[in-house]
Design a protein around this motif. Structure first.
Motif, PDB file in Angstrom:
ATOM      1  N   VAL A  10       4.720  10.556   8.533  1.00 34.10           N
ATOM      2  CA  VAL A  10       6.029   9.945   8.774  1.00 34.10           C
ATOM      3  C   VAL A  10       6.816  10.011   7.476  1.00 34.10           C
ATOM      4  CG1 VAL A  10       7.237   7.829   9.414  1.00 34.10           C
ATOM      5  CG2 VAL A  10       5.082   8.358  10.481  1.00 34.10           C
ATOM      6  N   SER A  11       8.075  10.387   7.582  1.00 31.86           N
ATOM      7  CA  SER A  11       8.924  10.450   6.394  1.00 31.86           C
ATOM      8  C   SER A  11       9.843   9.230   6.376  1.00 31.86           C
ATOM      9  CB  SER A  11       9.744  11.739   6.442  1.00 31.86           C
ATOM     10  OG  SER A  11      10.457  11.857   5.244  1.00 31.86           O
ATOM     11  N   ILE A  12       9.863   8.542   5.245  1.00 31.96           N
ATOM     12  CA  ILE A  12      10.677   7.329   5.141  1.00 31.96           C
ATOM     13  C   ILE A  12      11.782   7.561   4.117  1.00 31.96           C
ATOM     14  CG2 ILE A  12      10.625   4.939   4.318  1.00 31.96           C
ATOM     15  CD1 ILE A  12       7.828   4.808   5.589  1.00 31.96           C
ATOM     16  N   GLU A  70       6.617  10.254   2.029  1.00 33.53           N
ATOM     17  CA  GLU A  70       5.834  10.748   3.164  1.00 33.53           C
ATOM     18  C   GLU A  70       4.534   9.952   3.257  1.00 33.53           C
ATOM     19  OE1 GLU A  70       5.475  15.000   2.865  1.00 33.53           O
ATOM     20  OE2 GLU A  70       7.404  15.287   3.848  1.00 33.53           O
ATOM     21  N   ILE A  71       4.293   9.396   4.431  1.00 37.09           N
ATOM     22  CA  ILE A  71       3.095   8.558   4.617  1.00 37.09           C
ATOM     23  C   ILE A  71       2.290   9.129   5.773  1.00 37.09           C
ATOM     24  CG2 ILE A  71       2.335   6.250   5.353  1.00 37.09           C
ATOM     25  CD1 ILE A  71       5.007   5.307   3.892  1.00 37.09           C
ATOM     26  N   GLN A 120      11.055  -1.637   6.348  1.00 33.10           N
ATOM     27  CA  GLN A 120      10.448  -0.351   6.725  1.00 33.10           C
ATOM     28  C   GLN A 120       8.989  -0.551   7.130  1.00 33.10           C
ATOM     29  OE1 GLN A 120      11.167   1.721   3.049  1.00 33.10           O
ATOM     30  NE2 GLN A 120      13.082   2.636   3.767  1.00 33.10           N
ATOM     31  N   ALA A 121       8.282  -1.433   6.392  1.00 32.84           N
ATOM     32  CA  ALA A 121       6.864  -1.692   6.684  1.00 32.84           C
ATOM     33  C   ALA A 121       6.706  -2.255   8.088  1.00 32.84           C
ATOM     34  CB  ALA A 121       6.289  -2.650   5.652  1.00 32.84           C
ATOM     35  N   GLU A 122       7.596  -3.176   8.467  1.00 33.15           N
ATOM     36  CA  GLU A 122       7.552  -3.805   9.795  1.00 33.15           C
ATOM     37  C   GLU A 122       7.781  -2.755  10.883  1.00 33.15           C
ATOM     38  OE1 GLU A 122       7.036  -6.793  12.541  1.00 33.15           O
ATOM     39  OE2 GLU A 122       6.718  -7.010  10.384  1.00 33.15           O
ATOM     40  N   LEU A 123       8.790  -1.879  10.651  1.00 31.95           N
ATOM     41  CA  LEU A 123       9.093  -0.824  11.623  1.00 31.95           C
ATOM     42  C   LEU A 123       7.931   0.143  11.778  1.00 31.95           C
ATOM     43  CD1 LEU A 123      12.835   0.051  10.981  1.00 31.95           C
ATOM     44  CD2 LEU A 123      11.817  -0.526  13.169  1.00 31.95           C
ATOM     45  N   LEU A 124       7.332   0.503  10.632  1.00 29.73           N
ATOM     46  CA  LEU A 124       6.179   1.416  10.649  1.00 29.73           C
ATOM     47  C   LEU A 124       5.052   0.824  11.489  1.00 29.73           C
ATOM     48  CD1 LEU A 124       5.332   2.968   7.155  1.00 29.73           C
ATOM     49  CD2 LEU A 124       5.796   4.156   9.266  1.00 29.73           C
ATOM     50  N   LYS A 125       4.796  -0.469  11.255  1.00 28.84           N
ATOM     51  CA  LYS A 125       3.704  -1.155  11.958  1.00 28.84           C
ATOM     52  C   LYS A 125       3.938  -1.130  13.467  1.00 28.84           C
ATOM     53  CE  LYS A 125       3.509  -5.719  12.275  1.00 28.84           C
ATOM     54  NZ  LYS A 125       3.407  -7.133  11.887  1.00 28.84           N
ATOM     55  N   ILE A 126       5.177  -1.452  13.872  1.00 27.19           N
ATOM     56  CA  ILE A 126       5.491  -1.542  15.303  1.00 27.19           C
ATOM     57  C   ILE A 126       5.483  -0.158  15.964  1.00 27.19           C
ATOM     58  CG2 ILE A 126       7.311  -2.180  16.963  1.00 27.19           C
ATOM     59  CD1 ILE A 126       8.052  -4.438  14.902  1.00 27.19           C
ATOM     60  N   GLY A 155       0.797  -1.223   0.000  1.00 32.77           N
ATOM     61  CA  GLY A 155       0.000   0.000   0.000  1.00 32.77           C
ATOM     62  C   GLY A 155       0.826   1.268   0.000  1.00 32.77           C
ATOM     63  N   CYS A 156       2.023   1.209   0.635  1.00 31.01           N
ATOM     64  CA  CYS A 156       2.846   2.421   0.734  1.00 31.01           C
ATOM     65  C   CYS A 156       4.061   2.370  -0.192  1.00 31.01           C
ATOM     66  CB  CYS A 156       3.312   2.622   2.172  1.00 31.01           C
ATOM     67  SG  CYS A 156       1.961   2.772   3.337  1.00 31.01           S
ATOM     68  N   SER A 157       4.193   1.270  -0.965  1.00 32.43           N
ATOM     69  CA  SER A 157       5.339   1.065  -1.880  1.00 32.43           C
ATOM     70  C   SER A 157       6.676   1.262  -1.165  1.00 32.43           C
ATOM     71  CB  SER A 157       5.262   2.028  -3.078  1.00 32.43           C
ATOM     72  OG  SER A 157       4.032   1.882  -3.719  1.00 32.43           O
ATOM     73  N   ILE A 158       6.860   0.513  -0.089  1.00 28.77           N
ATOM     74  CA  ILE A 158       8.121   0.574   0.658  1.00 28.77           C
ATOM     75  C   ILE A 158       8.638  -0.846   0.866  1.00 28.77           C
ATOM     76  CG2 ILE A 158       7.761   2.766   1.873  1.00 28.77           C
ATOM     77  CD1 ILE A 158       6.604   1.194   4.226  1.00 28.77           C
ATOM     78  N   ILE A 159       9.883  -0.993   1.360  1.00 32.33           N
ATOM     79  CA  ILE A 159      10.424  -2.347   1.554  1.00 32.33           C
ATOM     80  C   ILE A 159       9.914  -2.936   2.877  1.00 32.33           C
ATOM     81  CG2 ILE A 159      12.470  -2.009   0.105  1.00 32.33           C
ATOM     82  CD1 ILE A 159      14.088  -1.698   2.751  1.00 32.33           C
TER      83      ILE A 159
END
Length: 452
Positions: A276-278, A288-289, A254-260, A247-251
């Motif tokens: 949040v800026s990735i 930016e998400i 990063q997705a795991e970190l965002l979730k936590i 959904g956010c087109s990220i690796i």
């Protein structure tokens, strides 16, 4: 208080996200003391099932090596947890007729009954994992929880039978053996987690344990202190990470970190201006998400998982007064740490919910890490293993007492030869057994004689 070495047990939780090896024993207060924990990233497991033997073996060895270093002990045998979408459960009832109704029912009778159920013919490629007795009946008298010590000729029971795929179970066994370990027993993961986080009162009142892992979500339902239903749903925290990634087109990392760090199961919680800026990959522009979008993605998937679990709870029939789950729902596993999940579960199911920490049976001085819901299954596996060791000890002691020469008078050579001869040629009873009609005729004759 001196402790014997064999009272130390090891649980091995082969999960989709992580593999945990935990060494533990009971302290003098009957609480479990964790002596060492080893953890490694799980690479060869998908949705609770091994799909790469070599990688799984490496991960197991790493976790075990860590646990050995932490506890200062050599690990030889382990109790392993099993999950995966191939697990199913069924209800079955069976009985045995006891040869001597004048002797009280003992553990051997119950073992005999359970072993009989173990011989049930399953579908091709399936194997019985657990045979869990629910209520017993003795000579037709129902609702007996503990038949040991009662008199009776016919012992009957309802069983909760857990069935799994032979190949999946064998693959796990192969990984453990190739890691240089012995497999002492295999336990269903939701049962292990339940032992670690539920209190006896909750099991009596009626409770549904939902263990949200990386690859699977496990369910165990208890009522009146008895396991009533188990299920494994092939979705967990990893599909949420996958959705964020897409959904956010990220690796994935990063997705795991965002979730936590920023994830929430309740979209209304976040304001539109929270962003949040990735960092971008290889010098690309940062992404930016908005946290609102992030929690919308998480919410959609979490609702799907909870609804599937709720469907299983409905299948058990929790709405009928007799099957009501008074203690509601207990959430555990790594996925239960998602923010606002408790509120969402309460909203969807309308049932009281709490997060389950495995500190119910742990010693007071336990490390805060081991009391995290992530380690619920590992703690439960160690507890299962300790109970198993205790049982084995009792049985060996019993057999030792039974076979001590002092208990039995010494047999002479003549007696011995007679016994052997009798075994070879069983003695034939020369008097034919009288049938009921003959006995009745005799009694009738006696009655007539007396009347005269």
């Amino acid at each position: 208080m001196e402790r014997e070495v064999n009272e130390i047990a090891v649980g091995l939780d082969i999960g989709t996200t992580k593999i945990v090896a935990m060494v533990g024993r009971y302290n003098e207060y009957g609480k479990m003391e964790v002596l060492g924990v080893g953890k490694s990233k799980s690479l060869g497991v998908h949705r609770g099932v091994v799909n790469n033997i070599t990688q799984t073996i490496q991960s197991i060895q790493q976790a075990v090596h860590e646990a050995e270093s932490a506890s200062g002990m050599k690990i030889n045998d382990v109790t392993v947890g099993i999950a995966g979408q191939h697990i199913r459960s069924l209800q079955h009832s069976d009985y045995i007729t006891r040869p001597n109704a004048d002797a009280v029912i003992d553990e051997d009778d119950i073992d005999k009954l359970c072993n009989q159920v173990h011989k049930l013919v399953m579908l091709p490629g399936e194997e019985i994992l657990h045979v869990l007795p629910q209520e017993y009946k003795v000579d037709g008298q129902a609702e007996i929880k503990e038949p040991v010590g009662m008199y009776g000729g016919r012992l009957e029971a309802n069983f909760h039978v857990v069935v799994g795929q032979v190949t999946s179970i064998r693959n796990i066994g192969r990984c453990v053996k190739s890691s240089g370990l012995e497999l002492s027993e295999v336990t269903l993961e939701p049962l292990a987690s339940a032992n670690a986080v539920l209190s006896q009162e909750e099991k009596e009142a009626g409770v549904a344990l939902i263990d949200i892992g990386g690859g699977t979500t496990d369910l165990a339902i208890f009522k009146d202190g008895i396991i009533r239903h188990t299920a494994v749903i092939p979705f967990g925290g990893n599909v949420i990470t996958e959705d964020i990634k897409e959904g956010c087109s990220i690796i994935e990392k990063q997705a795991e970190l965002l979730k936590i760090k920023f994830g929430s199961a309740w979209p209304g919680e976040n304001k539109d201006n929270e962003i949040v800026s990735i960092p971008g990959l290889r010098g690309r522009e940062p992404k930016e998400i908005t946290l609102k979008n992030l929690s919308k993605i998480i919410h959609a998937r979490v609702v799907e998982i909870i609804e599937q679990v709720f469907l299983e709870i409905k299948n058990y029939g929790h709405e009928s007064p007799k099957k009501k789950l008074i203690a509601g729902i207990v959430l555990t596993g790594g996925g239960s740490q998602l923010k606002h999940l408790k509120q969402l579960v309460e909203y969807i199911t309308g049932m009281d919910t709490r997060i389950g920490y495995p500190n119910e049976h742990l010693a007071g001085n336990s490390d805060s890490e081991t009391t995290s819901p992530m380690y619920a299954t590992a703690v439960g596996l160690v507890m299962d293993s300790l109970v198993h060791i205790k049982k084995q000890k009792k049985t060996t002691q019993k057999h030792a007492v039974a076979s001590t020469p002092s208990e039995e008078p010494a047999k002479t050579d003549v007696e011995d030869s007679i016994l052997n001869e009798e075994q070879e040629n069983p003695r034939v009873d020369l008097k034919p057994r009288k049938n009921i009609l003959e006995k009745w005729t005799e009694k009738f004759k006696e009655f007539l004689d007396n009347a005269e």
